[in-house]
Design a protein around this motif. Sequence first.
Motif, PDB file in Angstrom:
ATOM      1  N   SER A  36     -52.994  24.222   4.327  1.00 52.79           N
ATOM      2  CA  SER A  36     -52.814  22.825   4.736  1.00 52.79           C
ATOM      3  C   SER A  36     -51.407  22.581   5.263  1.00 52.79           C
ATOM      4  O   SER A  36     -51.216  21.896   6.272  1.00 52.79           O
ATOM      5  CB  SER A  36     -53.105  21.891   3.558  1.00 52.79           C
ATOM      6  N   TYR A  37     -50.410  23.138   4.568  1.00 52.49           N
ATOM      7  CA  TYR A  37     -49.046  22.989   5.070  1.00 52.49           C
ATOM      8  C   TYR A  37     -48.872  23.739   6.391  1.00 52.49           C
ATOM      9  O   TYR A  37     -48.121  23.305   7.274  1.00 52.49           O
ATOM     10  CB  TYR A  37     -48.033  23.480   4.034  1.00 52.49           C
ATOM     11  N   TYR A  38     -49.570  24.860   6.544  1.00 50.92           N
ATOM     12  CA  TYR A  38     -49.490  25.587   7.806  1.00 50.92           C
ATOM     13  C   TYR A  38     -50.111  24.763   8.934  1.00 50.92           C
ATOM     14  O   TYR A  38     -49.579  24.710  10.050  1.00 50.92           O
ATOM     15  CB  TYR A  38     -50.199  26.940   7.699  1.00 50.92           C
ATOM     16  N   GLU A  39     -51.228  24.119   8.637  1.00 52.89           N
ATOM     17  CA  GLU A  39     -51.860  23.255   9.640  1.00 52.89           C
ATOM     18  C   GLU A  39     -50.908  22.130  10.033  1.00 52.89           C
ATOM     19  O   GLU A  39     -50.772  21.798  11.216  1.00 52.89           O
ATOM     20  CB  GLU A  39     -53.167  22.682   9.091  1.00 52.89           C
ATOM     21  N   ALA A  40     -50.244  21.536   9.038  1.00 53.35           N
ATOM     22  CA  ALA A  40     -49.269  20.487   9.326  1.00 53.35           C
ATOM     23  C   ALA A  40     -48.129  21.040  10.180  1.00 53.35           C
ATOM     24  O   ALA A  40     -47.645  20.377  11.110  1.00 53.35           O
ATOM     25  CB  ALA A  40     -48.725  19.906   8.019  1.00 53.35           C
ATOM     26  N   ASN A  68     -50.398  38.402  -4.721  1.00 45.50           N
ATOM     27  CA  ASN A  68     -51.577  38.862  -5.466  1.00 45.50           C
ATOM     28  C   ASN A  68     -52.529  39.689  -4.610  1.00 45.50           C
ATOM     29  O   ASN A  68     -53.322  40.462  -5.136  1.00 45.50           O
ATOM     30  CB  ASN A  68     -52.334  37.650  -6.029  1.00 45.50           C
ATOM     31  N   ASP A  69     -52.439  39.505  -3.291  1.00 44.19           N
ATOM     32  CA  ASP A  69     -53.343  40.226  -2.395  1.00 44.19           C
ATOM     33  C   ASP A  69     -52.615  40.554  -1.097  1.00 44.19           C
ATOM     34  O   ASP A  69     -52.795  39.878  -0.085  1.00 44.19           O
ATOM     35  CB  ASP A  69     -54.587  39.375  -2.119  1.00 44.19           C
ATOM     36  N   PRO A  70     -51.778  41.600  -1.103  1.00 52.08           N
ATOM     37  CA  PRO A  70     -50.977  41.954   0.079  1.00 52.08           C
ATOM     38  C   PRO A  70     -51.800  42.345   1.300  1.00 52.08           C
ATOM     39  O   PRO A  70     -51.264  42.407   2.407  1.00 52.08           O
ATOM     40  CB  PRO A  70     -50.151  43.155  -0.414  1.00 52.08           C
ATOM     41  N   ALA A  71     -53.085  42.600   1.113  1.00 51.70           N
ATOM     42  CA  ALA A  71     -53.931  43.025   2.227  1.00 51.70           C
ATOM     43  C   ALA A  71     -54.357  41.864   3.115  1.00 51.70           C
ATOM     44  O   ALA A  71     -54.974  42.088   4.169  1.00 51.70           O
ATOM     45  CB  ALA A  71     -55.172  43.747   1.708  1.00 51.70           C
ATOM     46  N   ARG A  72     -54.023  40.647   2.749  1.00 51.99           N
ATOM     47  CA  ARG A  72     -54.436  39.471   3.525  1.00 51.99           C
ATOM     48  C   ARG A  72     -53.563  39.336   4.780  1.00 51.99           C
ATOM     49  O   ARG A  72     -52.616  38.563   4.829  1.00 51.99           O
ATOM     50  CB  ARG A  72     -54.348  38.217   2.664  1.00 51.99           C
ATOM     51  N   LEU A  73     -53.896  40.105   5.800  1.00 53.62           N
ATOM     52  CA  LEU A  73     -53.120  40.067   7.033  1.00 53.62           C
ATOM     53  C   LEU A  73     -53.228  38.725   7.741  1.00 53.62           C
ATOM     54  O   LEU A  73     -52.330  38.331   8.494  1.00 53.62           O
ATOM     55  CB  LEU A  73     -53.569  41.189   7.969  1.00 53.62           C
ATOM     56  N   ASP A  74     -54.335  37.999   7.513  1.00 50.35           N
ATOM     57  CA  ASP A  74     -54.473  36.683   8.132  1.00 50.35           C
ATOM     58  C   ASP A  74     -53.393  35.734   7.633  1.00 50.35           C
ATOM     59  O   ASP A  74     -52.800  34.971   8.406  1.00 50.35           O
ATOM     60  CB  ASP A  74     -55.860  36.107   7.853  1.00 50.35           C
ATOM     61  N   LEU A  75     -53.099  35.822   6.336  1.00 48.96           N
ATOM     62  CA  LEU A  75     -52.059  34.967   5.769  1.00 48.96           C
ATOM     63  C   LEU A  75     -50.675  35.464   6.162  1.00 48.96           C
ATOM     64  O   LEU A  75     -49.757  34.666   6.414  1.00 48.96           O
ATOM     65  CB  LEU A  75     -52.186  34.897   4.251  1.00 48.96           C
ATOM     66  N   LYS A  76     -50.512  36.769   6.231  1.00 51.07           N
ATOM     67  CA  LYS A  76     -49.218  37.330   6.625  1.00 51.07           C
ATOM     68  C   LYS A  76     -48.864  36.907   8.051  1.00 51.07           C
ATOM     69  O   LYS A  76     -47.694  36.639   8.362  1.00 51.07           O
ATOM     70  CB  LYS A  76     -49.247  38.854   6.519  1.00 51.07           C
ATOM     71  N   THR A  77     -49.868  36.831   8.921  1.00 51.72           N
ATOM     72  CA  THR A  77     -49.633  36.385  10.290  1.00 51.72           C
ATOM     73  C   THR A  77     -49.103  34.960  10.306  1.00 51.72           C
ATOM     74  O   THR A  77     -48.179  34.629  11.064  1.00 51.72           O
ATOM     75  CB  THR A  77     -50.930  36.465  11.110  1.00 51.72           C
ATOM     76  N   LYS A  78     -49.669  34.119   9.470  1.00 51.53           N
ATOM     77  CA  LYS A  78     -49.223  32.722   9.431  1.00 51.53           C
ATOM     78  C   LYS A  78     -47.810  32.605   8.886  1.00 51.53           C
ATOM     79  O   LYS A  78     -47.001  31.817   9.405  1.00 51.53           O
ATOM     80  CB  LYS A  78     -50.205  31.896   8.603  1.00 51.53           C
ATOM     81  N   VAL A  79     -47.512  33.375   7.872  1.00 49.97           N
ATOM     82  CA  VAL A  79     -46.145  33.386   7.351  1.00 49.97           C
ATOM     83  C   VAL A  79     -45.182  33.832   8.457  1.00 49.97           C
ATOM     84  O   VAL A  79     -44.106  33.243   8.642  1.00 49.97           O
ATOM     85  CB  VAL A  79     -46.029  34.305   6.123  1.00 49.97           C
TER      86      VAL A  79
END
Length: 273
Positions: A123-127, A154-165
């Motif tokens: 949600s903060y990323y969307e904002a 907790n889940d370093p394999a989440r490349l979708d989230l890493k991209t957003k970061v």
Amino acid sequence: MKRSQLIVVVIGVVAIVGLYSLPKMVVDNEEEISGLTDETTPTSADGMVEMHEAELTPEQAASRAQNQQKLNESTSSEEKVASARDLALMYKELGKFDSAAYYYGFIAKETENLSDVEQAGESYYEAFTFALDPEKVSSTAEQARDYLNQVLDNDPARLDLKTKVAMTYVSSSNPMQGITMLREILEEDPQNEDGLFNMGILSMQSGQYKRASERFEELVKYHPNNLQGQFYLGVSYFEAGQKNKAKAQFEEVKKMTQDEMILGSIQGYLDQL
């Protein structure tokens, strides 16, 4: 830092990370980044919510007041979370993404549930992606990183989230950290859709249209249904002076959508070829 707008070409295509918020930089050929400014003081989360109160209808204002009162006065965590969720959903439906994120953040802190933490980060990323004010950009990016990094821990394999970061860093005072993260994602997964798309957008921002076209060519090779990538491949060809390729690409994109705004933008390019 202050952010520069890139390409106001088609509103129907711009639900993409940081398109309006990218600092001018060289993505692939140089390491030095110039023209950066100091971070501004983040806007307070409470201020975000208060700012939107005047934009509510009487019915929405009444619903908000009722839920806020429950949130303030309830001694039950479950009731607090339920009221906060109602408020978050209301603001999200109204397109007030910063206020929605504020309440999702409250929920995450109240429950300490990882799925709620992820929702707060998303949600903060969307904002962040819709923010134009430099202070709001800074504050929403920081909050998005905080929550999304908790999930990544907790889940370093989440490349979708890493991209957003990574994209939140691109518009910060340390943009190369974001570029480095995107490169690491593509080293791990050369076909990563978000990584290829964002590197293409960053190449466009820095004026490297040939490099951008290469990124988008890779993207549509592996993800042919990515309409945004197909469109920006045509734009990259156009800006690189590859008129025949641009014309052929835009004609292909016309077959993929009925959206009049997109088609109008395409026709604008075709008229110049």
